[in-house]
Design a protein around this motif. Structure first.
Motif, mmCIF file in Angstrom:
data_model
loop_
_atom_site.group_PDB
_atom_site.id
_atom_site.type_symbol
_atom_site.label_atom_id
_atom_site.label_comp_id
_atom_site.label_asym_id
_atom_site.label_seq_id
_atom_site.Cartn_x
_atom_site.Cartn_y
_atom_site.Cartn_z
ATOM 1 N N ILE A 1 -3.046 5.771 -2.524
ATOM 2 C CA ILE A 1 -2.989 5.690 -3.979
ATOM 3 C C ILE A 1 -2.934 4.214 -4.368
ATOM 4 O O ILE A 1 -2.100 3.459 -3.863
ATOM 5 C CB ILE A 1 -1.743 6.413 -4.542
ATOM 6 N N VAL A 2 -3.828 3.810 -5.261
ATOM 7 C CA VAL A 2 -3.865 2.423 -5.706
ATOM 8 C C VAL A 2 -2.973 2.274 -6.935
ATOM 9 O O VAL A 2 -3.191 2.932 -7.962
ATOM 10 C CB VAL A 2 -5.299 1.971 -6.035
ATOM 11 N N LEU A 3 -1.973 1.421 -6.822
ATOM 12 C CA LEU A 3 -1.088 1.142 -7.944
ATOM 13 C C LEU A 3 -1.449 -0.183 -8.593
ATOM 14 O O LEU A 3 -1.889 -1.111 -7.918
ATOM 15 C CB LEU A 3 0.371 1.083 -7.473
ATOM 16 N N LEU B 1 7.586 -2.544 -9.718
ATOM 17 C CA LEU B 1 8.705 -1.666 -10.068
ATOM 18 C C LEU B 1 9.074 -0.768 -8.899
ATOM 19 O O LEU B 1 10.265 -0.589 -8.588
ATOM 20 C CB LEU B 1 8.335 -0.818 -11.289
ATOM 21 N N LEU B 2 8.078 -0.219 -8.221
ATOM 22 C CA LEU B 2 8.340 0.618 -7.050
ATOM 23 C C LEU B 2 9.079 -0.167 -5.972
ATOM 24 O O LEU B 2 10.027 0.344 -5.358
ATOM 25 C CB LEU B 2 7.021 1.165 -6.491
ATOM 26 N N GLU B 3 8.674 -1.412 -5.753
ATOM 27 C CA GLU B 3 9.330 -2.227 -4.726
ATOM 28 C C GLU B 3 10.801 -2.458 -5.058
ATOM 29 O O GLU B 3 11.666 -2.395 -4.174
ATOM 30 C CB GLU B 3 8.608 -3.568 -4.578
ATOM 31 N N ARG C 1 0.842 -1.198 0.000
ATOM 32 C CA ARG C 1 0.000 0.000 0.000
ATOM 33 C C ARG C 1 0.875 1.245 0.000
ATOM 34 O O ARG C 1 1.977 1.256 0.545
ATOM 35 C CB ARG C 1 -0.928 0.004 1.220
ATOM 36 N N VAL C 2 0.348 2.308 -0.622
ATOM 37 C CA VAL C 2 1.089 3.569 -0.750
ATOM 38 C C VAL C 2 0.145 4.724 -0.455
ATOM 39 O O VAL C 2 -1.013 4.742 -0.899
ATOM 40 C CB VAL C 2 1.666 3.745 -2.181
ATOM 41 N N TRP C 3 0.660 5.695 0.302
ATOM 42 C CA TRP C 3 -0.097 6.918 0.579
ATOM 43 C C TRP C 3 0.714 8.122 0.105
ATOM 44 O O TRP C 3 1.943 8.144 0.242
ATOM 45 C CB TRP C 3 -0.359 7.078 2.074
ATOM 46 N N VAL C 4 0.020 9.120 -0.453
ATOM 47 C CA VAL C 4 0.653 10.379 -0.841
ATOM 48 C C VAL C 4 -0.047 11.499 -0.096
ATOM 49 O O VAL C 4 -1.264 11.695 -0.256
ATOM 50 C CB VAL C 4 0.571 10.623 -2.362
ATOM 51 N N ARG D 1 6.231 8.469 -11.155
ATOM 52 C CA ARG D 1 6.562 9.857 -10.844
ATOM 53 C C ARG D 1 5.296 10.705 -10.729
ATOM 54 O O ARG D 1 5.164 11.525 -9.812
ATOM 55 C CB ARG D 1 7.469 10.438 -11.931
ATOM 56 N N LYS D 2 4.368 10.511 -11.667
ATOM 57 C CA LYS D 2 3.148 11.316 -11.691
ATOM 58 C C LYS D 2 2.200 10.942 -10.559
ATOM 59 O O LYS D 2 1.690 11.814 -9.845
ATOM 60 C CB LYS D 2 2.443 11.144 -13.037
ATOM 61 N N LYS D 3 1.969 9.639 -10.366
ATOM 62 C CA LYS D 3 1.005 9.198 -9.357
ATOM 63 C C LYS D 3 1.476 9.496 -7.934
ATOM 64 O O LYS D 3 0.666 9.808 -7.056
ATOM 65 C CB LYS D 3 0.749 7.692 -9.487
#
Length: 218
Positions: free
Chosen positions: A145-147, A154-156, A137-140, A195-197
């Protein structure tokens, strides 16, 4: 961040390991013989010990016998024989890495052991993001934010190898696996999406003529 003991008598190798573990956020203590390593383990608390086998005073096998059983251990050694591997694992080591090694492989094996022993910090703050690798899970700025699965993969890879410059080919290998039949342009597309998300335009750096690096020092 984990507290890691590096017991290795060859100073260049000890320092190479230390610098790269620090890059990904770990705290390292160095020992250059088995006696020093044993003393450090008796006076400090560590989450993981990396042990060479052929060390002065006390070798790695004997050192492992004298360390607390609850301390995870990875042997990092030039002794590549099957009998040595079996001996090391038979003593209860969590892994066995043969020199020479690729630093990314060493980092991956360290993280695997830390995950198994629950010593890895799986929550990380980078720029406006809070990333939890265990829950994916990711928060901005506090908003989740759902990836897509491949975006998170890729982020991991970027997070686990943060502050390292990774080629597009290496990113394909690690995030898409060997069976991916596309070309490296798909890496560029997914990088732009991340980068955008996630608002990480400054943190996900383009490395000229190579690939990308997630810079967590900004």
């Amino acid at each position: 961040m984990a507290k890691i003991l590096i017991a290795e008598d060859e100073k260049p190798i000890n320092e190479l390991i230390r610098r790269n573990l620090i890059l990904v956020g770990h705290e390292c203590t160095q020992a250059f013989d088995g006696e020093e390593a044993l003393y450090l383990c008796q006076t400090k608390t560590f989450d993981l010990a990396l042990l060479d086998i052929m060390m002065p005073v006390i070798d790695g096998f004997q050192l492992k016998r004298e360390l607390p059983k609850e301390l995870p251990v990875i042997f990092v050694t030039a002794k590549a024989g099957l009998s040595d591997r079996l001996a090391g694992l038979g003593l209860g080591a969590d892994d066995y890495i043969v020199k020479p090694f690729e630093i990314l492989e060493l980092l991956a094996r360290v993280e695997a052991v830390l995950r198994r022993t629950h010593a890895e910090n799986v929550g990380l703050d980078i720029g406006p993001c809070h990333i939890e690798l265990d829950t994916r899970r990711v928060w901005v700025n506090g908003e989740e934010i759902v990836l897509k699965p491949q975006e998170f993969a890729l982020l991991e890879v970027l997070v686990r190898n943060r502050n390292f410059a990774l080629s597009r080919e290496k990113l394909l290998e690690l995030a898409w696996n060997f069976d991916y039949e596309g070309d490296t342009r798909t890496v560029d597309v997914h990088i732009q999406r991340l980068r955008k998300k996630l608002g990480l335009a400054q943190q996900i750096e383009t490395v000229y003529k190579l690939g990308y690096r997630l810079n967590t020092k900004k």
